[in-house]
Design a protein around this motif. Structure first.
Motif, PDB file in Angstrom:
ATOM      1  N   MET A   1       0.827  -1.207   0.077  1.00 65.06           N
ATOM      2  CA  MET A   1      -0.130   0.009  -0.071  1.00 65.06           C
ATOM      3  C   MET A   1       0.625   0.962  -0.064  1.00 65.06           C
ATOM      4  SD  MET A   1      -2.881   1.187   2.725  1.00 65.06           S
ATOM      5  CE  MET A   1      -4.154   0.230   2.090  1.00 65.06           C
ATOM      6  N   MET A   2       1.874   1.176   0.697  1.00 67.45           N
ATOM      7  CA  MET A   2       2.688   2.518   0.842  1.00 67.45           C
ATOM      8  C   MET A   2       3.421   2.765  -0.624  1.00 67.45           C
ATOM      9  SD  MET A   2       5.848   3.141   3.512  1.00 67.45           S
ATOM     10  CE  MET A   2       6.884   1.923   2.845  1.00 67.45           C
ATOM     11  N   LEU A   3       3.919   1.704  -1.431  1.00 63.16           N
ATOM     12  CA  LEU A   3       4.293   1.858  -2.596  1.00 63.16           C
ATOM     13  C   LEU A   3       3.351   2.579  -3.399  1.00 63.16           C
ATOM     14  CD1 LEU A   3       5.771  -1.839  -3.562  1.00 63.16           C
ATOM     15  CD2 LEU A   3       7.122   0.262  -2.773  1.00 63.16           C
ATOM     16  N   ALA A   4       2.278   2.245  -3.389  1.00 64.27           N
ATOM     17  CA  ALA A   4       1.220   2.913  -4.185  1.00 64.27           C
ATOM     18  C   ALA A   4       1.018   4.327  -3.934  1.00 64.27           C
ATOM     19  CB  ALA A   4      -0.127   2.148  -4.378  1.00 64.27           C
ATOM     20  N   MET A   5       0.951   4.753  -2.658  1.00 54.86           N
ATOM     21  CA  MET A   5       0.509   5.992  -2.006  1.00 54.86           C
ATOM     22  C   MET A   5       1.834   6.727  -2.122  1.00 54.86           C
ATOM     23  SD  MET A   5      -1.926   5.130   1.334  1.00 54.86           S
ATOM     24  CE  MET A   5      -3.531   4.363   0.946  1.00 54.86           C
ATOM     25  N   LEU A   6       3.151   6.224  -1.827  1.00 56.88           N
ATOM     26  CA  LEU A   6       4.186   7.019  -1.877  1.00 56.88           C
ATOM     27  C   LEU A   6       4.865   7.584  -3.035  1.00 56.88           C
ATOM     28  CD1 LEU A   6       6.136   7.786   0.527  1.00 56.88           C
ATOM     29  CD2 LEU A   6       7.512   5.912  -0.130  1.00 56.88           C
ATOM     30  N   ASP A   7       4.439   6.877  -4.224  1.00 55.88           N
ATOM     31  CA  ASP A   7       4.994   7.191  -5.340  1.00 55.88           C
ATOM     32  C   ASP A   7       4.796   8.429  -6.122  1.00 55.88           C
ATOM     33  OD1 ASP A   7       6.524   5.279  -7.679  1.00 55.88           O
ATOM     34  OD2 ASP A   7       5.127   6.432  -9.033  1.00 55.88           O
ATOM     35  N   ASN A   8       3.905   8.855  -6.252  1.00 58.90           N
ATOM     36  CA  ASN A   8       3.539  10.176  -6.818  1.00 58.90           C
ATOM     37  C   ASN A   8       3.902  11.477  -5.652  1.00 58.90           C
ATOM     38  OD1 ASN A   8       2.209  10.090  -9.077  1.00 58.90           O
ATOM     39  ND2 ASN A   8       0.071  10.150  -8.398  1.00 58.90           N
ATOM     40  N   MET A   9       4.161  11.155  -4.322  1.00 65.86           N
ATOM     41  CA  MET A   9       4.673  12.060  -3.574  1.00 65.86           C
ATOM     42  C   MET A   9       6.163  12.271  -3.784  1.00 65.86           C
ATOM     43  SD  MET A   9       2.163  13.337  -1.645  1.00 65.86           S
ATOM     44  CE  MET A   9       0.334  12.713  -1.257  1.00 65.86           C
ATOM     45  N   ILE A  10       6.898  11.234  -3.966  1.00 67.78           N
ATOM     46  CA  ILE A  10       8.301  11.213  -4.324  1.00 67.78           C
ATOM     47  C   ILE A  10       8.715  11.858  -5.690  1.00 67.78           C
ATOM     48  CG2 ILE A  10      10.334   9.650  -4.891  1.00 67.78           C
ATOM     49  CD1 ILE A  10       9.481   7.652  -2.558  1.00 67.78           C
ATOM     50  N   ILE A  11       7.601  11.390  -6.730  1.00 66.34           N
ATOM     51  CA  ILE A  11       8.028  11.699  -7.974  1.00 66.34           C
ATOM     52  C   ILE A  11       7.625  13.323  -8.116  1.00 66.34           C
ATOM     53  CG2 ILE A  11       7.273  11.574 -10.389  1.00 66.34           C
ATOM     54  CD1 ILE A  11       8.936   9.227  -9.039  1.00 66.34           C
ATOM     55  N   GLY A  12       6.797  14.010  -7.298  1.00 66.78           N
ATOM     56  CA  GLY A  12       6.700  15.386  -7.471  1.00 66.78           C
ATOM     57  C   GLY A  12       8.010  16.003  -7.045  1.00 66.78           C
ATOM     58  N   THR A  13       8.670  15.676  -6.090  1.00 67.03           N
ATOM     59  CA  THR A  13       9.833  16.572  -5.822  1.00 67.03           C
ATOM     60  C   THR A  13      11.058  16.325  -6.869  1.00 67.03           C
ATOM     61  OG1 THR A  13       9.494  15.747  -3.480  1.00 67.03           O
ATOM     62  CG2 THR A  13      11.449  16.591  -3.664  1.00 67.03           C
ATOM     63  N   ALA A  14      10.975  15.103  -7.355  1.00 67.75           N
ATOM     64  CA  ALA A  14      12.060  14.992  -8.310  1.00 67.75           C
ATOM     65  C   ALA A  14      11.757  15.483  -9.851  1.00 67.75           C
ATOM     66  CB  ALA A  14      12.060  13.399  -8.566  1.00 67.75           C
ATOM     67  N   MET A  15      10.451  16.163 -10.028  1.00 68.13           N
ATOM     68  CA  MET A  15      10.155  16.317 -11.461  1.00 68.13           C
ATOM     69  C   MET A  15      10.835  17.614 -12.032  1.00 68.13           C
ATOM     70  SD  MET A  15       7.947  14.490 -12.499  1.00 68.13           S
ATOM     71  CE  MET A  15       7.869  15.239 -13.915  1.00 68.13           C
ATOM     72  N   PRO A  16      11.458  18.746 -11.143  1.00 68.50           N
ATOM     73  CA  PRO A  16      12.289  19.474 -11.800  1.00 68.50           C
ATOM     74  C   PRO A  16      13.625  18.833 -12.424  1.00 68.50           C
ATOM     75  CG  PRO A  16      11.435  20.443  -9.588  1.00 68.50           C
ATOM     76  CD  PRO A  16      10.948  18.788  -9.796  1.00 68.50           C
ATOM     77  N   THR A  17      14.330  17.977 -11.708  1.00 69.93           N
ATOM     78  CA  THR A  17      15.183  17.283 -11.988  1.00 69.93           C
ATOM     79  C   THR A  17      15.079  16.456 -13.473  1.00 69.93           C
ATOM     80  OG1 THR A  17      16.189  17.178  -9.814  1.00 69.93           O
ATOM     81  CG2 THR A  17      17.433  15.814 -11.397  1.00 69.93           C
TER      82      THR A  17
END
Length: 527
Positions: free
Chosen positions: A31-47
Motif C-alpha cells: 500500500m505504501m508503494l502505491a501511495m508514496l510514488d506520486n509524493m516522491i516523484i513530485g519532488t524529483a520532477m524539476p530534475t
C-alpha cells in the motif's frame, strides 16, 4: 474441515497469529508503494525535466499514472473475485515493479509517460488487493484494529514522500526515485508468496471485456476533464465538451451493459445495499476534501506564511497526525463495541467545521492557528477514511469483496480528481481577480501563466506584487475551503441515513442480523 491452528482468527487473548501479522506487514508495504510514488516523484520532477526535457508534457507524467490507476481499479477487484486474490495481487505487484524499473531507465519524456502508465496499472491492483485481502483475512469486527495501521501508512507517505524524494534525487539521482520501489516490492512479494494461502478460485465465466472497455473510457474521460478543465483548455471549450459527452455516453452504456453481462465488472446489485451506496458517496466526498486540502494547505503556508517548500510534507503534520490518532481510536471502539454509525456523522461534522475554519485564514493567521484548524479537519477524516471501507465491505457478500473494495477506492479516487479540479479552478480564478484588483495589469500578467508561484519565484517579485499575491492566495484558499465545507454537508446528510448493521464476525448474533453463513476462513501458513 479446516484446522483452526492454521486460520487467521485471533487467539483467546485477541492476538493475531504471527503469520497473519507478517502478511499484514507485506500488505502495508504494498500500500505504501502505491501511495508514496506520486509524493516522491513530485519532488524529483524539476530534475527529471532538466535531464529529459519535454516540459510541455510534464503534467502527463502524473496524469498517465492517475488515469491507469483509476481505470484499472474496478477490473483488479473483479479479477480477484473471479480467479483468486493472491495470484491477482502478486500480478499487480509485479506489473508495478516492472513499470518502476522501466520508468527509472526512461531516456525521454515519452518513454517515461508510457512507463508511468504501466506503473499506474499495477498500482490500481495494489490498493484494491490490500483492502480485499484484509477483508478475507480479518472479520469486520476485528478489522477496526488495523485502521490505525492503514492510516499510518497514508500519513507516512504524505509526510515522508517529499522528504524522501528530495533526499534520493539530491544524493542518488532521480532514477532512484523509481528504483527504490524494487527492494520494497521484493520484500512484499516474498512475504505474500511464502505465507499467504487463500483459497484458489476458478471461474468458468469470461471477463466482461465490453464492460471493462466502457468503464475505462468513461473514467478516462472524467479524469481528463477534471485534469485539463481550466488549465489546458477552458471549461467551455470544444475539447472539454467532447470529453464530457464521451464520458457520459460511455458510463450510461456501461450501466446498461452491466444489467445484461453474465459476469459484470461492477455488479449493480451491490448498490441495492443502502449502506454501500452511502459509503460510496461519503468516500467520494472524503477524497474531494482530502486531496484538495493537501494541495492548498502547503501552498498557503509557503506563499503566505513563508514556510520552506522543502518541508512541505511536514506542514501537513497537524492534519495527518490527528487523522492517524482518530483512526486508531475509531478502530478500537468499533472492534470493542461493534458500533460505527457515530463515526461517519462525527467525522463529517468535524470536516465541515474544520474546512470552514480554514476558509477564515488570511495573511495574518499564525502557523499555530492554522495548525489547529488543520487538526480539526484531520480529526474528521480520521473518523471516515477506513470506516467507509469497513462498512462497504460489511454490506456485501464475501464473493463481492473485491468489487466492493475496488468500487469504494474508485469513488474516493474520482472524488480526489473532482476536488483538485474544482477547488483548483475556483482558487486560480480568485487569485487572478484579486491580483488584478490590487496590482492592476502587472499583477494579472504575473499570474497569467499560473496562479501558483513557488517560493523562489515569489521572492523575486517586487514587494507590492508579493503582498498582493499573498492576499490573493488567502482569498483563493478562502473560496476553495468554503466550497469544501459546503460539499462536506453532503457527507453529513449521507451519514445520518447509515444503518448500523451488525459487523460480521462480531460474536453472538443480534436480533435482526441476517443468517448469512461465514465464508471458510483462508489458510495462512504457520511461521
Amino acid at each position: 474441515m479446516t484446522d483452526t491452528t492454521d486460520t487467521p482468527a485471533a487467539d483467546a487473548g485477541g492476538k493475531q497469529p504471527k503469520s497473519v501479522r507478517v502478511v499484514l506487514l507485506a500488505l502495508m508495504i504494498a500500500m505504501m508503494l502505491a501511495m508514496l510514488d506520486n509524493m516522491i516523484i513530485g519532488t524529483a520532477m524539476p530534475t527529471i525535466v532538466g535531464e529529459l526535457g519535454g516540459l510541455e508534457h510534464l503534467a502527463w507524467v502524473v496524469t498517465a499514472y492517475t488515469l491507469a490507476t483509476a481505470a484499472s481499479t474496478p477490473l483488479w477487484g473483479k479479477l480477484g473475485d473471479m480467479y483468486g486474490r493472491k495470484g491477482t495481487f502478486i500480478t499487480s505487484i509485479v506489473i508495478f515493479l516492472v513499470g518502476s524499473a522501466l520508468s527509472g531507465m526512461a531516456q525521454n519524456m515519452g518513454e517515461l509517460i508510457g512507463f508511468r502508465a504501466v506503473q499506474g496499472l499495477g498500482a490500481g491492483g495494489l490498493v484494491v488487493g490490500v483492502m480485499a485481502i484484509i477483508g478475507d483475512l480479518i472479520p469486520p469486527r476485528e478489522r477496526g484494529k488495523y485502521q490505525g495501521m492503514m492510516a499510518g501508512v497514508m500519513a507516512l507517505a504524505m509526510i515522508g514522500g517529499p522528504l524522501v524524494g528530495g533526499t534520493i534525487t539530491d544524493n542518488w539521482g532521480w532514477r532512484w526515485a523509481f528504483y527504490i520501489n524494487l527492494p520494497l516490492g521484493a520484500v512484499a512479494l516474498a512475504a505474500v508468496g511464502a505465507v499467504l494461502h487463500l483459497p484458489k478460485k476458478r471461474s468458468e465465466a469470461r471477463i466482461d471485456y465490453l464492460g471493462a472497455a466502457l468503464l475505462t473510457v468513461g473514467i478516462t474521460a472524467i479524469v481528463l476533464v477534471t485534469t485539463w478543465g481550466g488549465t489546458e483548455y477552458a471549461w467551455t471549450s470544444a475539447r472539454i465538451m467532447e470529453l464530457v459527452g464521451i464520458g457520459v455516453a460511455a458510463l450510461v452504456g456501461f450501466v446498461f451493459w452491466q444489467t445484461r453481462a453474465a459476469e459484470p465488472i461492477l455488479p449493480l446489485h451491490i448498490f441495492r445495499s443502502l449502506n454501500f451506496t452511502l459509503m460510496s458517496v461519503i468516500g467520494f466526498i472524503t477524497g474531494f476534501v482530502m486531496f484538495g486540502a493537501t494541495l492548498f494547505l502547503p501552498l498557503y503556508q509557503q506563499s503566505v506564511q513563508g514556510a520552506s517548500a522543502t518541508n512541505s510534507g511536514l506542514l501537513l503534520l497537524p492534519m495527518l497526525g490527528a487523522m492517524l490518532v482518530t483512526s486508531m481510536v475509531a478502530g478500537r471502539v468499533t472492534t470493542n463495541t461493534g458500533k460505527y454509525k457515530v463515526f461517519p456523522i462525527a467525522g463529517s461534522a468535524l470536516m465541515i467545521v474544520g474546512l470552514y475554519l480554514l476558509s477564515t485564514m488570511d495573511t495574518g493567521t499564525s502557523r499555530l492557528t492554522s495548525g489547529v484548524f488543520m487538526a480539526v479537519v484531520g480529526l474528521g477524516m480520521g473518523c471516515l477514511m477506513q470506516i467507509t471501507m469497513l462498512v462497504a465491505q460489511n454490506s456485501v457478500e464475501m464473493k463481492d469483496m473485491g468489487v466492493a473494495s475496488s468500487s469504494t477506492t474508485l469513488f474516493r479516487t474520482l472524488g480526489s480528481s473532482f476536488g483538485v479540479a474544482i477547488m483548483g479552478a475556483l482558487f486560480n480564478n480568485r487569485v487572478q481577480d484579486v491580483m488584478s484588483e490590487r496590482a492592476g495589469a502587472l499583477g494579472s500578467k504575473v499570474t497569467e501563466q499560473s496562479a501558483q508561484l513557488d517560493a523562489e519565484s515569489l521572492e523575486k517579485l517586487p514587494v507590492l506584487i508579493r503582498e498582493a499575491y499573498q492576499h490573493a492566495v488567502s482569498a483563493g484558499t478562502h473560496t476553495a475551503f468554503l466550497l469544501g465545507a459546503v460539499v462536506a454537508v453532503i457527507a453529513l446528510a449521507a451519514a445520518v441515513f447509515v444503518k448500523e448493521v451488525p459487523l460480521k464476525g462480531a460474536g453472538p448474533k443480534e436480533d435482526g442480523e441476517p443468517d448469512t453463513p461465514a465464508a471458510q476462513p483462508p489458510m495462512v501458513e504457520a511461521v
